[in-house]
Design an enzyme around this catalytic site. Structure first.
Site, PDB file in Angstrom:
ATOM      1  N   TYR A 103       0.771  -1.249   0.000  1.00 37.89           N
ATOM      2  CA  TYR A 103       0.000   0.000   0.000  1.00 37.89           C
ATOM      3  C   TYR A 103       0.801   1.297   0.000  1.00 37.89           C
ATOM      4  O   TYR A 103       0.228   2.366  -0.170  1.00 37.89           O
ATOM      5  CB  TYR A 103      -0.989  -0.009   1.181  1.00 37.89           C
ATOM      6  N   PHE A 388     -10.602  -4.591  11.095  1.00 39.44           N
ATOM      7  CA  PHE A 388     -11.666  -4.449  10.094  1.00 39.44           C
ATOM      8  C   PHE A 388     -11.139  -4.868   8.724  1.00 39.44           C
ATOM      9  O   PHE A 388      -9.940  -5.001   8.559  1.00 39.44           O
ATOM     10  CB  PHE A 388     -12.207  -3.015  10.053  1.00 39.44           C
TER      11      PHE A 388
HETATM   12  C1  LIG Z   1      -2.654  -7.821  -3.066  1.00 41.00           C
HETATM   13  C2  LIG Z   1      -3.610  -7.862  -4.247  1.00 41.00           C
HETATM   14  C3  LIG Z   1      -4.936  -7.231  -3.843  1.00 41.00           C
HETATM   15  C4  LIG Z   1      -2.981  -7.107  -5.428  1.00 41.00           C
HETATM   16  O1  LIG Z   1      -3.930  -6.962  -6.480  1.00 41.00           O
HETATM   17  P1  LIG Z   1      -3.495  -6.737  -8.012  1.00 41.00           P
HETATM   18  O2  LIG Z   1      -4.742  -6.426  -8.775  1.00 41.00           O
HETATM   19  O3  LIG Z   1      -2.672  -7.860  -8.463  1.00 41.00           O
HETATM   20  O4  LIG Z   1      -2.594  -5.427  -7.925  1.00 41.00           O
HETATM   21  P2  LIG Z   1      -2.188  -4.452  -9.139  1.00 41.00           P
HETATM   22  O5  LIG Z   1      -2.142  -5.252 -10.425  1.00 41.00           O
HETATM   23  O6  LIG Z   1      -3.052  -3.250  -9.170  1.00 41.00           O
HETATM   24  O7  LIG Z   1      -0.710  -4.069  -8.698  1.00 41.00           O
HETATM   25  C5  LIG Z   1      -0.274  -2.758  -8.528  1.00 41.00           C
HETATM   26  C6  LIG Z   1       1.200  -2.778  -8.192  1.00 41.00           C
HETATM   27  O8  LIG Z   1       1.376  -3.310  -6.876  1.00 41.00           O
HETATM   28  C7  LIG Z   1       2.287  -4.417  -6.938  1.00 41.00           C
HETATM   29  N1  LIG Z   1       1.811  -5.430  -5.984  1.00 41.00           N
HETATM   30  C8  LIG Z   1       0.587  -5.965  -5.940  1.00 41.00           C
HETATM   31  N2  LIG Z   1       0.521  -6.873  -4.944  1.00 41.00           N
HETATM   32  C9  LIG Z   1       1.725  -6.883  -4.341  1.00 41.00           C
HETATM   33  C10 LIG Z   1       2.264  -7.628  -3.272  1.00 41.00           C
HETATM   34  N3  LIG Z   1       1.531  -8.540  -2.614  1.00 41.00           N
HETATM   35  N4  LIG Z   1       3.543  -7.387  -2.908  1.00 41.00           N
HETATM   36  C11 LIG Z   1       4.299  -6.470  -3.592  1.00 41.00           C
HETATM   37  N5  LIG Z   1       3.829  -5.747  -4.638  1.00 41.00           N
HETATM   38  C12 LIG Z   1       2.563  -5.960  -5.006  1.00 41.00           C
HETATM   39  C13 LIG Z   1       2.198  -4.917  -8.364  1.00 41.00           C
HETATM   40  O9  LIG Z   1       3.352  -5.627  -8.734  1.00 41.00           O
HETATM   41  C14 LIG Z   1       2.029  -3.646  -9.144  1.00 41.00           C
HETATM   42  O10 LIG Z   1       3.287  -2.998  -9.277  1.00 41.00           O
HETATM   43  P3  LIG Z   1       3.753  -2.323 -10.668  1.00 41.00           P
HETATM   44  O11 LIG Z   1       2.705  -1.277 -10.948  1.00 41.00           O
HETATM   45  O12 LIG Z   1       5.076  -1.755 -10.328  1.00 41.00           O
HETATM   46  O13 LIG Z   1       3.756  -3.422 -11.647  1.00 41.00           O
HETATM   47  C15 LIG Z   1      -3.874  -9.333  -4.695  1.00 41.00           C
HETATM   48  O14 LIG Z   1      -2.645  -9.926  -4.969  1.00 41.00           O
HETATM   49  C16 LIG Z   1      -4.611 -10.177  -3.678  1.00 41.00           C
HETATM   50  O15 LIG Z   1      -5.848 -10.231  -3.689  1.00 41.00           O
HETATM   51  N6  LIG Z   1      -3.893 -10.893  -2.783  1.00 41.00           N
HETATM   52  C17 LIG Z   1      -4.508 -11.789  -1.803  1.00 41.00           C
HETATM   53  C18 LIG Z   1      -5.436 -11.066  -0.844  1.00 41.00           C
HETATM   54  C19 LIG Z   1      -4.773  -9.907  -0.180  1.00 41.00           C
HETATM   55  O16 LIG Z   1      -3.648  -9.997   0.282  1.00 41.00           O
HETATM   56  N7  LIG Z   1      -5.496  -8.785  -0.122  1.00 41.00           N
HETATM   57  C20 LIG Z   1      -5.036  -7.579   0.528  1.00 41.00           C
HETATM   58  C21 LIG Z   1      -5.774  -7.471   1.820  1.00 41.00           C
HETATM   59  S1  LIG Z   1      -5.159  -6.185   2.826  1.00 41.00           S
END
Ligand SMILES: CC(C)(COP(=O)(O)OP(=O)(O)OC[C@H]1O[C@@H](n2cnc3c(N)ncnc32)[C@H](O)[C@@H]1OP(=O)(O)O)[C@@H](O)C(=O)NCCC(=O)NCCS
Length: 388
Positions: A103, A388
């Site tokens: 984030y 939350f």
């Molecule tokens: C974390 C999550 C929401 C990311 O969603 P996503 O749609 O793949 O993210 P995006 O494609 O918009 O990625 C945006 C950027 O963040 C990076 N990023 C996304 N997830 C990341 C992670 N877990 N660790 C490091 N970097 C990450 C991407 O590489 C991308 O970077 P770039 O723009 O330099 O290529 C998804 O992997 C997920 O659902 N994970 C499991 C559930 C979870 O952890 N949810 C978060 C709850 S707090």
């Protein structure tokens, strides 16, 4: 969302509890055909900041299915949420992160910490005998909802990082779903009152175990909130005196927990510090003017915010214990800082100096970092006891 987190599908009871707190008009889903492939939501909270309270969007339920990851869906949801909070005039956003690297790019900074603690009951004597005229009672859910909400409401007023939880929220905290028991007992709900005035409560479970030397149970504390030192001490004494337990463990405790100084053995509680809330200043001048400052002072801040350009620029903050103002400015700034790092110091949980030593804050005028730290200091570590 459950699929993205690898959990089983929710039961009817879980859905009913969730429905009570869900704000459908702030809930997002991405559809691929008829299938939901990504989710995110916001809870409309109010957060205690040093010297006041501000509206805060509690970002939650963020998930992207593994078949649709790394295509920008999270980025699109973050964009939509921050635009929405900005339009509503919600100056703060907060979330708990599943993984720390996610984030920061969206301007969230690590603003509170929490402690996972464990007390060995054989080292759990207090240094001084308890004083106090209150009494403890086990209470049922309806009594708990009313009394705990009142206690929470009083406690949150001078605890930066705490969120307002109304009866609906406290009812959800007390829902005691099977999902959360992990083999332990149902909830025990303990209320501390002085002359019928509720001034503290604890919610816990116990898990019995036996080994060759006898009982070896664990008491798992889920919440303890008190509005006076007397209630706080009495509740901890109660937890440490429950029979058949070898240990008391708790997560999400404040990092400045006074318990260590109640105990005769100050090597207890064994403590591990973890990240708590990630905070985002959605509107920098409103957020900075919305808190109070420990020392009177003026600071020129060069704020960098690539994701929310309305915050990018130079602001002048004039603040003290009773008033604060923040507006755009053209003079020479004292400090340069990214918006995520400003969020990390905002509630008083980190120091500008620490961030400067990590190369994240640039001191442009001598003495600015010391002045900023004196202004942003708080008398309690920020703490958010609810998830939350
Ligand atoms: C974390 C999550 C929401 C990311 O969603 P996503 O749609 O793949 O993210 P995006 O494609 O918009 O990625 C945006 C950027 O963040 C990076 N990023 C996304 N997830 C990341 C992670 N877990 N660790 C490091 N970097 C990450 C991407 O590489 C991308 O970077 P770039 O723009 O330099 O290529 C998804 O992997 C997920 O659902 N994970 C499991 C559930 C979870 O952890 N949810 C978060 C709850 S707090």
């Amino acid at each position: 969302m459950r699929r993205a987190f690898g959990a089983s599908l929710p039961t009817d009871e879980e859905l009913a509890v969730s429905r009570e707190i869900t704000e459908f008009d702030r809930t997002l889903a991405f559809f691929d055909g008829p299938e939901i492939v990504a989710t995110a939501g916001i809870f409309s909270y109010e957060m205690t900041v040093p010297g006041g309270t501000l509206p805060c969007g509690g970002v939650t339920r963020v998930s992207v299915l593994s078949t649709h990851r790394r295509r920008g869906l999270l980025t699109a949801m973050m964009r939509r949420q921050l635009d929405d909070m900005h339009e509503r005039g919600e100056p703060l956003a907060a979330l708990y992160a599943s993984e720390a690297p996610i984030y920061g790019r969206f301007g969230y900074g690590l603003a509170t910490y929490q402690a996972a603690v464990e007390v060995d009951r054989s080292h759990a004597g207090f240094a001084k005998a308890l004083t106090g005229s209150g009494r403890l009672a086990m209470v049922d859910v309806p009594t708990a909802v009313g009394a705990f909400t009142r206690i929470w409401e009083q406690a949150r007023r001078d605890q930066p990082g705490m969120l307002r939880l109304d009866e609906r929220w406290i009812r959800s905290e007390l829902a005691d779903l099977e999902l959360h028991r992990e083999g332990a007992s149902p909830h025990y709900r303990v209320l501390y009152q002085i002359d019928d005035n509720p001034s503290g409560f604890a919610v816990y479970r116990i898990k019995l175990a036996w080994d060759a030397s006898g009982p070896n149970g664990v008491l798992r504390l889920e919440m303890l909130v008190a509005t006076s030192p007397e209630a706080y001490a009495a509740l901890w004494r109660h937890l440490l005196d429950v029979d058949l337990m070898a240990r008391v463990s708790a997560e999400m405790r404040p990092v400045d927990e006074p318990l260590r100084f109640l105990l005769a053995d100050s090597r207890q509680p064994k403590t591990r510090i973890e990240d708590g809330l990630w905070v985002r200043l959605v509107d920098v001048p409103t957020a900075l003017a919305g808190r109070r400052y420990a020392a009177e002072g003026r600071l020129g801040l060069r704020v960098r915010d690539a994701f929310c350009p309305w915050n990018d620029g130079h602001f002048e903050l004039n603040g003290g214990p009773h008033t604060a103002e923040c507006r755009r400015h053209d003079g020479n700034p004292d400090l340069a800082i990214d918006v995520a790092d400003l969020a990390a110091v905002y509630l008083g949980g980190n120091r500008f100096r620490t961030l400067m030593e990590a190369g994240r804050v640039e001191e442009l005028q001598p003495g600015a970092v010391a002045r900023a730290d004196a202004m942003f200091a708080t008398n309690r570590a920020p703490w958010c006891p609810s998830h939350f």
